[in-house]
Design a protein around this motif. Structure first.
Motif, PDB file in Angstrom:
ATOM      1  N   THR A   9      37.132  59.250  35.574  1.00  0.00           N
ATOM      2  CA  THR A   9      37.122  58.084  34.680  1.00  0.00           C
ATOM      3  C   THR A   9      36.288  56.989  35.350  1.00  0.00           C
ATOM      4  O   THR A   9      36.399  56.768  36.555  1.00  0.00           O
ATOM      5  CB  THR A   9      38.552  57.590  34.369  1.00  0.00           C
ATOM      6  OG1 THR A   9      39.328  57.570  35.584  1.00  0.00           O
ATOM      7  CG2 THR A   9      39.249  58.476  33.363  1.00  0.00           C
ATOM      8  N   GLY A  10      35.460  56.337  34.513  1.00  0.00           N
ATOM      9  CA  GLY A  10      34.447  55.432  35.070  1.00  0.00           C
ATOM     10  C   GLY A  10      33.211  56.234  35.462  1.00  0.00           C
ATOM     11  O   GLY A  10      32.452  55.840  36.356  1.00  0.00           O
ATOM     12  N   ALA A  11      33.008  57.356  34.771  1.00  0.00           N
ATOM     13  CA  ALA A  11      31.998  58.348  35.171  1.00  0.00           C
ATOM     14  C   ALA A  11      30.568  57.820  35.139  1.00  0.00           C
ATOM     15  O   ALA A  11      29.691  58.383  35.794  1.00  0.00           O
ATOM     16  CB  ALA A  11      32.119  59.582  34.280  1.00  0.00           C
ATOM     17  N   ARG A  34      33.908  63.858  31.849  1.00  0.00           N
ATOM     18  CA  ARG A  34      33.385  62.566  32.327  1.00  0.00           C
ATOM     19  C   ARG A  34      33.798  61.546  31.287  1.00  0.00           C
ATOM     20  O   ARG A  34      33.361  61.634  30.129  1.00  0.00           O
ATOM     21  CB  ARG A  34      31.854  62.580  32.377  1.00  0.00           C
ATOM     22  CG  ARG A  34      31.235  63.593  33.293  1.00  0.00           C
ATOM     23  CD  ARG A  34      29.746  63.707  32.949  1.00  0.00           C
ATOM     24  NE  ARG A  34      29.147  64.827  33.648  1.00  0.00           N
ATOM     25  CZ  ARG A  34      28.415  64.718  34.749  1.00  0.00           C
ATOM     26  NH1 ARG A  34      28.151  63.532  35.260  1.00  0.00           N
ATOM     27  NH2 ARG A  34      27.921  65.783  35.324  1.00  0.00           N
ATOM     28  N   VAL A  35      34.627  60.588  31.684  1.00  0.00           N
ATOM     29  CA  VAL A  35      35.166  59.612  30.726  1.00  0.00           C
ATOM     30  C   VAL A  35      34.688  58.216  31.133  1.00  0.00           C
ATOM     31  O   VAL A  35      34.792  57.842  32.303  1.00  0.00           O
ATOM     32  CB  VAL A  35      36.711  59.673  30.717  1.00  0.00           C
ATOM     33  CG1 VAL A  35      37.299  58.560  29.867  1.00  0.00           C
ATOM     34  CG2 VAL A  35      37.172  61.042  30.208  1.00  0.00           C
ATOM     35  N   ASP A  36      34.155  57.482  30.161  1.00  0.00           N
ATOM     36  CA  ASP A  36      33.812  56.083  30.440  1.00  0.00           C
ATOM     37  C   ASP A  36      34.446  55.221  29.347  1.00  0.00           C
ATOM     38  O   ASP A  36      35.291  55.691  28.577  1.00  0.00           O
ATOM     39  CB  ASP A  36      32.300  55.893  30.583  1.00  0.00           C
ATOM     40  CG  ASP A  36      31.973  54.743  31.536  1.00  0.00           C
ATOM     41  OD1 ASP A  36      31.850  54.965  32.758  1.00  0.00           O
ATOM     42  OD2 ASP A  36      31.886  53.591  31.058  1.00  0.00           O
ATOM     43  N   GLY A  63      46.336  51.198  32.793  1.00  0.00           N
ATOM     44  CA  GLY A  63      46.471  51.966  31.545  1.00  0.00           C
ATOM     45  C   GLY A  63      46.057  53.413  31.758  1.00  0.00           C
ATOM     46  O   GLY A  63      46.723  54.347  31.266  1.00  0.00           O
ATOM     47  N   ASN A  64      44.975  53.622  32.472  1.00  0.00           N
ATOM     48  CA  ASN A  64      44.519  54.994  32.749  1.00  0.00           C
ATOM     49  C   ASN A  64      45.572  55.765  33.538  1.00  0.00           C
ATOM     50  O   ASN A  64      45.867  56.930  33.250  1.00  0.00           O
ATOM     51  CB  ASN A  64      43.215  54.968  33.560  1.00  0.00           C
ATOM     52  CG  ASN A  64      42.046  54.424  32.776  1.00  0.00           C
ATOM     53  OD1 ASN A  64      42.161  54.177  31.572  1.00  0.00           O
ATOM     54  ND2 ASN A  64      40.924  54.219  33.442  1.00  0.00           N
ATOM     55  N   LEU A  65      46.143  55.079  34.540  1.00  0.00           N
ATOM     56  CA  LEU A  65      47.125  55.748  35.399  1.00  0.00           C
ATOM     57  C   LEU A  65      48.401  56.089  34.636  1.00  0.00           C
ATOM     58  O   LEU A  65      48.973  57.165  34.822  1.00  0.00           O
ATOM     59  CB  LEU A  65      47.483  54.806  36.546  1.00  0.00           C
ATOM     60  CG  LEU A  65      46.888  55.121  37.895  1.00  0.00           C
ATOM     61  CD1 LEU A  65      47.342  54.099  38.914  1.00  0.00           C
ATOM     62  CD2 LEU A  65      47.323  56.518  38.322  1.00  0.00           C
TER      63      LEU A  65
HETATM   64  N1  LIG Z   1      38.235  53.170  47.197  1.00  0.00           N
HETATM   65  C1  LIG Z   1      36.938  53.211  47.524  1.00  0.00           C
HETATM   66  O1  LIG Z   1      36.534  53.827  48.531  1.00  0.00           O
HETATM   67  C2  LIG Z   1      35.963  52.485  46.659  1.00  0.00           C
HETATM   68  C3  LIG Z   1      36.423  51.764  45.601  1.00  0.00           C
HETATM   69  N2  LIG Z   1      35.555  51.122  44.779  1.00  0.00           N
HETATM   70  C4  LIG Z   1      36.152  50.466  43.620  1.00  0.00           C
HETATM   71  O2  LIG Z   1      35.898  51.270  42.470  1.00  0.00           O
HETATM   72  C5  LIG Z   1      35.821  50.455  41.314  1.00  0.00           C
HETATM   73  C6  LIG Z   1      34.529  50.740  40.581  1.00  0.00           C
HETATM   74  O3  LIG Z   1      33.422  50.322  41.350  1.00  0.00           O
HETATM   75  P1  LIG Z   1      31.926  50.578  40.852  1.00  0.00           P
HETATM   76  O4  LIG Z   1      31.707  52.026  40.581  1.00  0.00           O
HETATM   77  O5  LIG Z   1      31.063  49.875  41.824  1.00  0.00           O
HETATM   78  O6  LIG Z   1      31.931  49.781  39.468  1.00  0.00           O
HETATM   79  P2  LIG Z   1      31.012  50.004  38.176  1.00  0.00           P
HETATM   80  O7  LIG Z   1      31.109  48.756  37.380  1.00  0.00           O
HETATM   81  O8  LIG Z   1      29.670  50.515  38.584  1.00  0.00           O
HETATM   82  O9  LIG Z   1      31.742  51.203  37.380  1.00  0.00           O
HETATM   83  C7  LIG Z   1      32.899  51.060  36.621  1.00  0.00           C
HETATM   84  C8  LIG Z   1      32.785  52.002  35.443  1.00  0.00           C
HETATM   85  O10 LIG Z   1      34.033  52.024  34.756  1.00  0.00           O
HETATM   86  C9  LIG Z   1      33.755  52.058  33.380  1.00  0.00           C
HETATM   87  N3  LIG Z   1      34.933  51.647  32.624  1.00  0.00           N
HETATM   88  C10 LIG Z   1      35.347  50.404  32.296  1.00  0.00           C
HETATM   89  N4  LIG Z   1      36.471  50.458  31.564  1.00  0.00           N
HETATM   90  C11 LIG Z   1      36.779  51.774  31.426  1.00  0.00           C
HETATM   91  C12 LIG Z   1      37.837  52.467  30.786  1.00  0.00           C
HETATM   92  N5  LIG Z   1      38.795  51.824  30.111  1.00  0.00           N
HETATM   93  N6  LIG Z   1      37.853  53.831  30.858  1.00  0.00           N
HETATM   94  C13 LIG Z   1      36.889  54.496  31.531  1.00  0.00           C
HETATM   95  N7  LIG Z   1      35.851  53.877  32.150  1.00  0.00           N
HETATM   96  C14 LIG Z   1      35.805  52.539  32.099  1.00  0.00           C
HETATM   97  C15 LIG Z   1      32.546  51.123  33.218  1.00  0.00           C
HETATM   98  O11 LIG Z   1      31.882  51.317  31.977  1.00  0.00           O
HETATM   99  C16 LIG Z   1      31.716  51.565  34.418  1.00  0.00           C
HETATM  100  O12 LIG Z   1      30.889  52.669  34.074  1.00  0.00           O
HETATM  101  C17 LIG Z   1      35.959  49.010  41.810  1.00  0.00           C
HETATM  102  O13 LIG Z   1      37.294  48.590  41.666  1.00  0.00           O
HETATM  103  C18 LIG Z   1      35.579  49.116  43.281  1.00  0.00           C
HETATM  104  O14 LIG Z   1      36.179  48.106  44.051  1.00  0.00           O
HETATM  105  C19 LIG Z   1      34.222  51.140  45.004  1.00  0.00           C
HETATM  106  C20 LIG Z   1      33.703  51.808  46.072  1.00  0.00           C
HETATM  107  C21 LIG Z   1      34.527  52.541  46.993  1.00  0.00           C
END
Ligand SMILES: NC(=O)C1=CN([C@@H]2O[C@H](COP(=O)(O)OP(=O)(O)OC[C@H]3O[C@@H](n4cnc5c(N)ncnc54)[C@H](O)[C@@H]3O)[C@@H](O)[C@H]2O)C=CC1
Ligand SMILES: O=C(O)C1=N[C@H](C(=O)O)C[C@H](O)C1
Length: 253
Positions: A9-11, A34-36, A63-65
């Motif tokens: 999710t967030g693909a 792949r879900v976005d 919500g996803n969880l």
């Molecule tokens: N735990 C770790 O090692 C890491 C954690 N992160 C965290 O991961 C998260 C995402 O980071 P990025 O990829 O940089 O952000 P991003 O903004 O590039 O990607 C987020 C994606 O989630 C999608 N999205 C939004 N609402 C959604 C929904 N309801 N259902 C499905 N998809 C949805 C968006 O359209 C977007 O494609 C952040 O919270 C970041 O802090 C980031 C890097 C490493």
């Protein structure tokens, strides 16, 4: 042996896209969805998903969880924004689904996990400590989940050692130059073009300073941890906070 059915999710995001590539490349894992944000969560159940990897947004991850837990799908969560209240809510859902595993990993980088462990171990020996986290300017939340969790771990270690509050004579700071406080630990967030994900923990005492620093220069650095989480989460029912629990760290050190 049948492959483990994994969805992301967030693909379409920075991390989600990288996670899709990692799952596709990993032996014994099959990427089934792949879900976005425009896709229905039912896509996950229709695809027969066994493990979801979530890299979305702090505003939607709960919500996803809830959907995953209620549908018996294990979850490996990298998304930030997990407060103690949120963790309690997840524990409540899991109480009704005792076979489901949820891993919340503030950081999947092996070096970052070690940096947090080293900082917690060092914390009791130093009067002063401050955390500086540095990230790319597209990051939506501050402080980072990694910094927040590091501060919690340091605060727990200081409390167990009966250390007083960190010394700080500041009484006049109208612009907030001293940063945020997480469980009493000062945390500073830098957002800078060119950065990916970095953190320094500064520990100070009379006449010395210890700096513990980790740098992720590329998002591929998180992927071995993501794949490890996917492989291990189904065998760990309930809530696991932090990848360190799947790293078989030597408890004597
Ligand atoms: N735990 C770790 O090692 C890491 C954690 N992160 C965290 O991961 C998260 C995402 O980071 P990025 O990829 O940089 O952000 P991003 O903004 O590039 O990607 C987020 C994606 O989630 C999608 N999205 C939004 N609402 C959604 C929904 N309801 N259902 C499905 N998809 C949805 C968006 O359209 C977007 O494609 C952040 O919270 C970041 O802090 C980031 C890097 C490493
Ligand atoms: O948004 C990011 O990029 C990162 N988010 C996580 C966090 O908030 O700690 C992990 C890593 O720092 C990268």
């Amino acid at each position: 042996m049948t492959a483990l059915r994994v969805a992301v999710t967030g693909a379409k995001g920075r991390m989600g896209a990288e996670a899709c590539r990692a799952v596709e490349a990993a032996e014994g894992l099959e990427l089934v969805a792949r879900v976005d944000q425009d896709d229905a969560l039912e896509t996950l159940t229709e695809a027969g998903t066994e493990v979801v990897v979530d890299f979305t947004h702090p505003g939607v991850v709960m919500g996803n969880l809830e959907f995953c837990v209620r549908n018996g799908i294990h979850a490996v969560v990298g998304t930030s924004g997990f407060t103690p209240d949120r963790l309690d809510t997840i524990r409540g859902w899991l109480a009704d689904a005792p076979s489901v595993g949820v891993l919340i990993a503030p950081n999947f980088g092996i070096g970052a996990v070690l940096m947090m462990q080293f900082a917690a171990k060092a914390a009791r020996y130093y009067e002063s400590v401050e955390i500086v986290e540095l990230h790319h300017p597209n990051k939506v939340d501050a402080p980072s989940g990694t910094a927040r969790r590091t501060a919690e771990m340091i605060a727990e270690a200081r409390s167990a050692a009966d250390l007083p509050a960190v010394p700080d004579a500041t009484t006049d700071d109208p612009d907030g130059a001293r940063g945020a406080r997480v469980d009493g630990i000062p945390v500073h967030a830098v957002r800078l073009r060119g950065l990916v994900a970095h953190q320094e923990v500064l520990l100070g005492d009379a006449g010395e300073m210890l700096t513990i620093r980790h740098d992720s220069f590329d998002r591929t650095s998180f992927m071995p941890g993501v794949v490890l989480g996917v492989r291990r989460v189904g065998g760990a029912p309930g809530l696991t906070l932090g990848l360190e629990h799947f790293l078989d760290l030597d408890p004597r050190t």
